[in-house]
Design a protein around this motif. Structure first.
Motif, PDB file in Angstrom:
ATOM      1  N   VAL A 118       0.781  -1.278  -0.007  1.00 28.18           N
ATOM      2  CA  VAL A 118       0.000  -0.039   0.026  1.00 28.18           C
ATOM      3  C   VAL A 118       0.760   1.333  -0.007  1.00 28.18           C
ATOM      4  O   VAL A 118       0.597   1.985  -0.884  1.00 28.18           O
ATOM      5  CB  VAL A 118      -0.716   0.039   1.295  1.00 28.18           C
ATOM      6  CG1 VAL A 118      -1.603   1.224   1.481  1.00 28.18           C
ATOM      7  CG2 VAL A 118      -2.041  -1.056   1.108  1.00 28.18           C
ATOM      8  N   ALA A 119       2.037   1.166   0.874  1.00 28.11           N
ATOM      9  CA  ALA A 119       2.736   2.284   0.928  1.00 28.11           C
ATOM     10  C   ALA A 119       3.374   2.685  -0.507  1.00 28.11           C
ATOM     11  O   ALA A 119       3.580   3.849  -0.971  1.00 28.11           O
ATOM     12  CB  ALA A 119       3.754   2.255   1.869  1.00 28.11           C
ATOM     13  N   ASP A 120       3.923   1.715  -1.283  1.00 26.81           N
ATOM     14  CA  ASP A 120       4.383   1.709  -2.461  1.00 26.81           C
ATOM     15  C   ASP A 120       3.226   2.488  -3.404  1.00 26.81           C
ATOM     16  O   ASP A 120       3.736   3.207  -4.460  1.00 26.81           O
ATOM     17  CB  ASP A 120       4.822   0.397  -3.120  1.00 26.81           C
ATOM     18  CG  ASP A 120       6.353   0.207  -2.629  1.00 26.81           C
ATOM     19  OD1 ASP A 120       7.081   1.162  -2.565  1.00 26.81           O
ATOM     20  OD2 ASP A 120       6.949  -0.842  -2.124  1.00 26.81           O
ATOM     21  N   CYS A 121       2.117   1.785  -3.468  1.00 26.58           N
ATOM     22  CA  CYS A 121       1.061   2.080  -4.382  1.00 26.58           C
ATOM     23  C   CYS A 121       0.647   3.620  -3.990  1.00 26.58           C
ATOM     24  O   CYS A 121       0.388   4.648  -5.184  1.00 26.58           O
ATOM     25  CB  CYS A 121      -0.201   1.353  -4.110  1.00 26.58           C
ATOM     26  SG  CYS A 121      -0.118  -0.321  -4.919  1.00 26.58           S
ATOM     27  N   VAL A 122       0.684   4.212  -2.709  1.00 27.56           N
ATOM     28  CA  VAL A 122       0.405   5.464  -2.539  1.00 27.56           C
ATOM     29  C   VAL A 122       1.640   6.352  -2.925  1.00 27.56           C
ATOM     30  O   VAL A 122       1.470   7.607  -3.756  1.00 27.56           O
ATOM     31  CB  VAL A 122       0.311   5.781  -1.013  1.00 27.56           C
ATOM     32  CG1 VAL A 122      -0.133   7.137  -0.497  1.00 27.56           C
ATOM     33  CG2 VAL A 122      -1.152   5.019  -0.351  1.00 27.56           C
ATOM     34  N   ALA A 123       2.862   5.990  -2.757  1.00 29.19           N
ATOM     35  CA  ALA A 123       4.036   6.738  -3.067  1.00 29.19           C
ATOM     36  C   ALA A 123       3.940   6.968  -4.672  1.00 29.19           C
ATOM     37  O   ALA A 123       4.309   7.940  -5.157  1.00 29.19           O
ATOM     38  CB  ALA A 123       5.494   6.107  -2.695  1.00 29.19           C
ATOM     39  N   LEU A 124       3.630   5.868  -5.499  1.00 28.98           N
ATOM     40  CA  LEU A 124       3.753   5.996  -6.964  1.00 28.98           C
ATOM     41  C   LEU A 124       2.353   6.498  -7.592  1.00 28.98           C
ATOM     42  O   LEU A 124       2.840   7.657  -8.344  1.00 28.98           O
ATOM     43  CB  LEU A 124       3.519   4.620  -7.483  1.00 28.98           C
ATOM     44  CG  LEU A 124       3.613   4.145  -8.858  1.00 28.98           C
ATOM     45  CD1 LEU A 124       4.858   4.890  -9.636  1.00 28.98           C
ATOM     46  CD2 LEU A 124       3.607   2.727  -9.430  1.00 28.98           C
ATOM     47  N   PHE A 125       1.316   6.229  -7.139  1.00 30.22           N
ATOM     48  CA  PHE A 125       0.067   6.996  -7.681  1.00 30.22           C
ATOM     49  C   PHE A 125      -0.227   8.317  -6.934  1.00 30.22           C
ATOM     50  O   PHE A 125      -1.118   9.152  -7.786  1.00 30.22           O
ATOM     51  CB  PHE A 125      -0.971   5.916  -7.729  1.00 30.22           C
ATOM     52  CG  PHE A 125      -0.849   4.546  -8.266  1.00 30.22           C
ATOM     53  CD1 PHE A 125      -0.105   4.661  -9.490  1.00 30.22           C
ATOM     54  CD2 PHE A 125      -0.927   3.592  -7.635  1.00 30.22           C
ATOM     55  CE1 PHE A 125       0.382   3.517 -10.318  1.00 30.22           C
ATOM     56  CE2 PHE A 125      -0.418   2.284  -8.278  1.00 30.22           C
ATOM     57  CZ  PHE A 125      -0.081   2.005  -9.564  1.00 30.22           C
TER      58      PHE A 125
END
Length: 273
Positions: free
Chosen positions: A207-214
């Protein structure tokens, strides 16, 4: 307002159906899309993609239209990885969106251990219960609620919206964002941002990677889920089992292009290319 763009590198289906956004549905000859408080209708004839919207500057940035995706595709192909080369050629119309940070935080908390139709349903019910009613091209929609509105809703609201065990995550995280805001996260490096996001209730590494990316535009992020694990084993002959290590493997390999390449790989694998 209306503007158009070369459809070769802007295909509405590729952009919306690759798992990076949840507030859209088929409409007329294309899609109706909602982000934050805004709305647009996008459709394509295969030559030009047309965006009809209420704020052209916002959506030009939202669809990342200042970036040359021909260069992104060429860099991806230069790795000479069969699945990647095939996917970025077949889905060259995919673009990474520049989305609302808070909306991405809550949306991807909802996304964990969940499927896309259910995620979309939950978010729709939350917007319907807490957002403001608006109209665009004769279509009624609800804005994504502010953190203040989410924080005032209470766990029972989220439970009734179908969030399940995520109710406490949304309640606690929205209250924290209400108190602190999230603008202090804007200038962090990707590792710093991911570490900070992991301190929010309901945010794990993926989730952290998704929020960081998107949400924060950190294109050197590489979210790892079951599809990425599958292609890592099958297409990269990978032997690692720890998702954090798999993530590091890919970010070391793809660097600043990690986020773009993750989406090409993810979408291509899911579409059985």
């Amino acid at each position: 307002m209306k503007f158009d763009f070369d459809a070769k590198y802007f295909n509405p289906e590729h952009v919306l159906e690759c798992g990076q956004v949840f507030r859209f549905y088929p409409f007329a000859q294309g899609y109706m899309l909602f982000t934050g408080e805004k709305a647009c209708y996008l459709h394509s004839d295969g030559i030009k993609t047309v965006v009809e919207c209420d704020d052209s500057d916002y959506f030009y940035d939202y669809f990342d239209l200042n970036r040359d995706y021909g260069e992104v595709v060429n860099r991806a192909k230069s790795h000479n990885i069969p699945l990647l080369s095939k996917s970025c050629e077949h889905y060259k119309g995919l673009r990474l969106l520049n989305q609302n940070k808070e909306e991405m935080l809550y949306s991807f908390i909802i996304s964990q251990n969940n499927n896309i139709p259910r995620i979309k349903g939950i978010i729709s019910r939350i917007c319907g219960g807490l957002g403001e009613k608006r109209d665009f091209l004769g279509e009624e929609y609800y804005t994504f609620p502010s953190s203040e509105k989410l924080a005032s809703a209470g766990r029972e609201f989220f439970k009734n919206a179908g969030c399940g065990y995520r109710d406490i995550f949304l309640d606690e995280t929205s209250n924290r964002v209400k108190r602190e805001g999230i603008s202090h996260l804007d200038n962090l490096s990707t590792p710093q941002l991911k570490a900070a996001l992991l301190t929010y209730k309901g945010v794990g590494p993926k989730v952290a990677d998704c929020v960081a990316l998107f949400g924060f535009g950190k294109r050197d992020s590489f979210p790892v889920d079951t599809w990425i694990e599958k292609l890592y084993r099958e297409d990269f002959s990978g032997t690692l089992t720890d998702r954090n290590k798999i993530c590091t493997y890919f970010t070391d390999l793809f660097g600043e292009d990690s986020g773009y390449i993750q989406q090409y790989l993810f979408y291509g694998k899911r579409q059985n290319l």
